[in-house]
Design a protein around this motif. Sequence first.
Motif, PDB file in Angstrom:
ATOM      1  N   GLU A 137      34.977  46.221  54.546  1.00 27.82           N
ATOM      2  CA  GLU A 137      36.263  46.365  53.863  1.00 27.82           C
ATOM      3  C   GLU A 137      36.934  45.010  53.652  1.00 27.82           C
ATOM      4  OE1 GLU A 137      37.831  48.953  52.556  1.00 27.82           O
ATOM      5  OE2 GLU A 137      36.108  50.232  52.962  1.00 27.82           O
ATOM      6  N   ARG A 138      36.879  44.175  54.707  1.00 33.42           N
ATOM      7  CA  ARG A 138      37.501  42.851  54.584  1.00 33.42           C
ATOM      8  C   ARG A 138      36.788  42.004  53.542  1.00 33.42           C
ATOM      9  NH1 ARG A 138      37.867  43.421  60.326  1.00 33.42           N
ATOM     10  NH2 ARG A 138      35.951  42.221  60.605  1.00 33.42           N
ATOM     11  N   LEU A 139      35.456  42.077  53.518  1.00 32.47           N
ATOM     12  CA  LEU A 139      34.715  41.306  52.528  1.00 32.47           C
ATOM     13  C   LEU A 139      34.990  41.820  51.119  1.00 32.47           C
ATOM     14  CD1 LEU A 139      31.259  40.778  54.288  1.00 32.47           C
ATOM     15  CD2 LEU A 139      33.003  39.066  53.801  1.00 32.47           C
ATOM     16  N   ALA A 140      35.093  43.151  50.975  1.00 33.09           N
ATOM     17  CA  ALA A 140      35.394  43.708  49.657  1.00 33.09           C
ATOM     18  C   ALA A 140      36.774  43.251  49.184  1.00 33.09           C
ATOM     19  CB  ALA A 140      35.323  45.238  49.709  1.00 33.09           C
ATOM     20  N   GLU A 141      37.745  43.276  50.096  1.00 30.78           N
ATOM     21  CA  GLU A 141      39.077  42.796  49.730  1.00 30.78           C
ATOM     22  C   GLU A 141      39.052  41.305  49.402  1.00 30.78           C
ATOM     23  OE1 GLU A 141      41.528  43.763  53.021  1.00 30.78           O
ATOM     24  OE2 GLU A 141      41.443  45.935  52.712  1.00 30.78           O
ATOM     25  N   SER A 142      38.256  40.547  50.172  1.00 35.63           N
ATOM     26  CA  SER A 142      38.157  39.112  49.907  1.00 35.63           C
ATOM     27  C   SER A 142      37.522  38.853  48.543  1.00 35.63           C
ATOM     28  CB  SER A 142      37.331  38.440  51.008  1.00 35.63           C
ATOM     29  OG  SER A 142      37.163  37.064  50.746  1.00 35.63           O
ATOM     30  N   ARG A 143      36.474  39.626  48.217  1.00 31.46           N
ATOM     31  CA  ARG A 143      35.837  39.451  46.903  1.00 31.46           C
ATOM     32  C   ARG A 143      36.800  39.821  45.782  1.00 31.46           C
ATOM     33  NH1 ARG A 143      31.322  41.895  49.672  1.00 31.46           N
ATOM     34  NH2 ARG A 143      29.656  40.364  50.015  1.00 31.46           N
ATOM     35  N   ALA A 144      37.532  40.908  45.984  1.00 31.05           N
ATOM     36  CA  ALA A 144      38.505  41.306  44.955  1.00 31.05           C
ATOM     37  C   ALA A 144      39.572  40.238  44.787  1.00 31.05           C
ATOM     38  CB  ALA A 144      39.137  42.648  45.327  1.00 31.05           C
ATOM     39  N   ARG A 145      40.041  39.693  45.922  1.00 36.26           N
ATOM     40  CA  ARG A 145      41.054  38.636  45.847  1.00 36.26           C
ATOM     41  C   ARG A 145      40.473  37.388  45.180  1.00 36.26           C
ATOM     42  NH1 ARG A 145      42.432  39.103  50.575  1.00 36.26           N
ATOM     43  NH2 ARG A 145      41.109  37.546  51.550  1.00 36.26           N
ATOM     44  N   GLU A 146      39.221  37.070  45.501  1.00 34.84           N
ATOM     45  CA  GLU A 146      38.577  35.907  44.880  1.00 34.84           C
ATOM     46  C   GLU A 146      38.415  36.112  43.379  1.00 34.84           C
ATOM     47  OE1 GLU A 146      34.360  33.406  45.214  1.00 34.84           O
ATOM     48  OE2 GLU A 146      34.856  34.977  46.663  1.00 34.84           O
ATOM     49  N   ASN A 147      38.056  37.339  43.000  1.00 36.88           N
ATOM     50  CA  ASN A 147      37.922  37.623  41.565  1.00 36.88           C
ATOM     51  C   ASN A 147      39.261  37.499  40.849  1.00 36.88           C
ATOM     52  OD1 ASN A 147      35.171  38.117  41.775  1.00 36.88           O
ATOM     53  ND2 ASN A 147      35.443  40.304  42.137  1.00 36.88           N
ATOM     54  N   ARG A 148      40.331  37.980  41.519  1.00 34.97           N
ATOM     55  CA  ARG A 148      41.654  37.844  40.909  1.00 34.97           C
ATOM     56  C   ARG A 148      42.044  36.380  40.761  1.00 34.97           C
ATOM     57  NH1 ARG A 148      42.953  42.137  44.461  1.00 34.97           N
ATOM     58  NH2 ARG A 148      44.027  40.677  45.852  1.00 34.97           N
ATOM     59  N   VAL A 149      41.747  35.595  41.807  1.00 32.08           N
ATOM     60  CA  VAL A 149      42.067  34.167  41.735  1.00 32.08           C
ATOM     61  C   VAL A 149      41.272  33.491  40.622  1.00 32.08           C
ATOM     62  CG1 VAL A 149      41.895  31.981  42.983  1.00 32.08           C
ATOM     63  CG2 VAL A 149      42.773  34.002  44.155  1.00 32.08           C
ATOM     64  N   GLU A 150      39.982  33.863  40.524  1.00 30.67           N
ATOM     65  CA  GLU A 150      39.156  33.257  39.474  1.00 30.67           C
ATOM     66  C   GLU A 150      39.640  33.668  38.086  1.00 30.67           C
ATOM     67  OE1 GLU A 150      36.171  30.982  37.769  1.00 30.67           O
ATOM     68  OE2 GLU A 150      36.991  31.031  39.815  1.00 30.67           O
ATOM     69  N   ASP A 151      40.004  34.944  37.943  1.00 30.89           N
ATOM     70  CA  ASP A 151      40.554  35.381  36.655  1.00 30.89           C
ATOM     71  C   ASP A 151      41.850  34.644  36.351  1.00 30.89           C
ATOM     72  OD1 ASP A 151      38.456  37.115  36.375  1.00 30.89           O
ATOM     73  OD2 ASP A 151      39.557  38.874  37.105  1.00 30.89           O
ATOM     74  N   SER A 152      42.691  34.497  37.382  1.00 31.93           N
ATOM     75  CA  SER A 152      43.944  33.779  37.184  1.00 31.93           C
ATOM     76  C   SER A 152      43.689  32.326  36.811  1.00 31.93           C
ATOM     77  CB  SER A 152      44.795  33.856  38.464  1.00 31.93           C
ATOM     78  OG  SER A 152      45.977  33.119  38.333  1.00 31.93           O
ATOM     79  N   ARG A 153      42.684  31.713  37.444  1.00 37.72           N
ATOM     80  CA  ARG A 153      42.365  30.315  37.125  1.00 37.72           C
ATOM     81  C   ARG A 153      41.904  30.183  35.675  1.00 37.72           C
ATOM     82  NH1 ARG A 153      38.128  27.095  36.580  1.00 37.72           N
ATOM     83  NH2 ARG A 153      36.716  28.847  36.863  1.00 37.72           N
ATOM     84  N   ARG A 154      41.055  31.123  35.239  1.00 38.50           N
ATOM     85  CA  ARG A 154      40.591  31.063  33.846  1.00 38.50           C
ATOM     86  C   ARG A 154      41.749  31.272  32.879  1.00 38.50           C
ATOM     87  NH1 ARG A 154      35.792  33.803  35.808  1.00 38.50           N
ATOM     88  NH2 ARG A 154      36.783  35.805  35.378  1.00 38.50           N
ATOM     89  N   GLU A 155      42.631  32.226  33.211  1.00 39.91           N
ATOM     90  CA  GLU A 155      43.799  32.435  32.349  1.00 39.91           C
ATOM     91  C   GLU A 155      44.684  31.195  32.314  1.00 39.91           C
ATOM     92  OE1 GLU A 155      45.881  35.842  33.670  1.00 39.91           O
ATOM     93  OE2 GLU A 155      44.244  37.251  33.276  1.00 39.91           O
ATOM     94  N   LEU A 156      44.847  30.565  33.486  1.00 46.46           N
ATOM     95  CA  LEU A 156      45.684  29.370  33.552  1.00 46.46           C
ATOM     96  C   LEU A 156      45.109  28.257  32.674  1.00 46.46           C
ATOM     97  CD1 LEU A 156      47.959  27.661  34.745  1.00 46.46           C
ATOM     98  CD2 LEU A 156      46.482  27.211  36.720  1.00 46.46           C
ATOM     99  N   ILE A 157      43.806  28.042  32.778  1.00 41.40           N
ATOM    100  CA  ILE A 157      43.179  27.003  31.961  1.00 41.40           C
ATOM    101  C   ILE A 157      43.317  27.323  30.477  1.00 41.40           C
ATOM    102  CG2 ILE A 157      40.963  25.938  31.376  1.00 41.40           C
ATOM    103  CD1 ILE A 157      40.172  26.215  34.301  1.00 41.40           C
ATOM    104  N   ALA A 158      43.140  28.609  30.131  1.00 41.56           N
ATOM    105  CA  ALA A 158      43.254  29.000  28.722  1.00 41.56           C
ATOM    106  C   ALA A 158      44.680  28.777  28.209  1.00 41.56           C
ATOM    107  CB  ALA A 158      42.850  30.458  28.556  1.00 41.56           C
ATOM    108  N   TRP A 159      45.674  29.187  29.006  1.00 38.32           N
ATOM    109  CA  TRP A 159      47.060  29.021  28.577  1.00 38.32           C
ATOM    110  C   TRP A 159      47.446  27.553  28.486  1.00 38.32           C
ATOM    111  CZ3 TRP A 159      49.653  32.432  26.138  1.00 38.32           C
ATOM    112  CH2 TRP A 159      49.516  33.795  26.403  1.00 38.32           C
TER     113      TRP A 159
END
Length: 381
Positions: A137-159
Motif C-alpha cells: 500500500e505504501r509503495l502504491a501510494e508512493s508511486r501514485a505520488r511520484e506520478n503526480r509529481v512527474e505529471d506536475s513537473r511536465r505541466e510546469l515545464i510546458a507552462w
Amino acid sequence: MTLDVLATVSLFALACAVVVGALGLLVLRMLSRSSLVLQLMIVALAAVVSVVGGMAAVASQMYVSKHDLTIFYWVAGVAGLVSLAMAAVLGRSLVREGRELRSAAASIGRGERVVAAERHSNTEFAALAGELAATGERLAESRARENRVEDSRRELIAWISHDLRTPLAGIRAMAEALEDGMAEDPGRYYAQMRGQVDRLSGMVDDLFELSRIHSGTLRLAVEPVSLYDLISDTVAGFWPVARAKSLDLRFEGETGLTILADPRELSRVVGNLVMNAIQHSPAGLAIVVSVTENEDGRAVISVQDSAGGIPEHDLGRVFEAGWRASEPRTPASEPTRSGGAGLGLAIVQGIVQAHHGEVVVRNVPGGCRFEVLLPRHPVAG
C-alpha cells in the motif's frame, strides 16, 4: 533408583542425543538447498532416532527382556511414523504459505496491490503477510505520488516554456520594429518591453523561490509581525489592480493579532493569494481578506473570492507546482505579477510550511476560500 543409575542413564541418553544431533546437523547442512518439507522430516527423524537410540543403549545395560524391548521398538516406530507425517504436513503448509508470500513480494515488485490472507498457520507468517500488504500500500501510494509529481513537473515545464515564449516573442518583435524604424510610437514600445521584462523577472523570481523551498535552503528572518499592518499594506498595494477590474478588495477581521514570522515571506503569501483571487474573479464582485484567531490559538489569514469555486477533483492539486485552474477559473490571457507560471500557490504552501503552519482551500457559496493557519510562536525545527 539410585543417583548412580540416574547419572548413567542420563550419560547414555546425552551421548546418543549428541551423536544423532551432530549427524542430523551434518545431513541438514548437506541438504541446505533441499525442500523445507524434507528438512523438517529429518529433524523429526533425528528426534525419534535420538530417543530410540538412548533407550536401546540403556536397555542393553539394564538387561530388559527381549519381549519388552520389542514392544518399545514398535511403539517408537509408530510414534516416529506419526512424527514424520506431522512434519511433512507442517512442512507442506509452510512451503505453501512461503510460496504465497513470495508471490505477494513479486506482486509488490510489479506495482500491484497485495491483500493479506485472513488465515495463516502461525502468527509470524500472519505478521509478515500483513507487513507485505502494508508495504504494498505504501509503495502504491508512493508511486501514485511520484506520478503526480512527474505529471506536475511536465505541466510546469510546458507552462513555463509557453509563458517564456510569449513575452520573448513580443520583445523580439518590438525590438525589430524599433531597429527598423517602423515603430510609430517608440515610447509605447519601450514601456511594453519593460512590462514584458518585468513579467519574465517575476517568473524567474518565482522559480528561484520555489527551488529554495524544495531544496530546504529557505531561511526565515522571524520577528514580531502585526497581521493587520502587514495585510493592510498588501491589500493597499493590490487595490489599484483590483480597481482596474472593478473588484471590491477589502479587509475584515481582528486588528490586534501579532505572531512571530518573516514579514517579507508572509507578505508574499498574502500577495500571491490576493493576486490569485484577482485573476480569477469576474468584475464587480468582492474579495475579502480577513484575520481571525482559531480555537487552537493559531492565527488564520483567509482570502475569499467569488470566482465560482474549484472543481472538487482539483482541490487536492491546487498547491502543486505548475497546476492551473480549470477553464472556468482561468483568466483569458492577462499578465500576472508572478509571471503566470502556476507557481504562486506552490510557493504559498512552501512558505507556510516553513513557518510550521498549514494552508487549506475549500469551496464556499459562489467561490472558494484559502486559509493560512499559523502558530503564534512557531517552534524551531
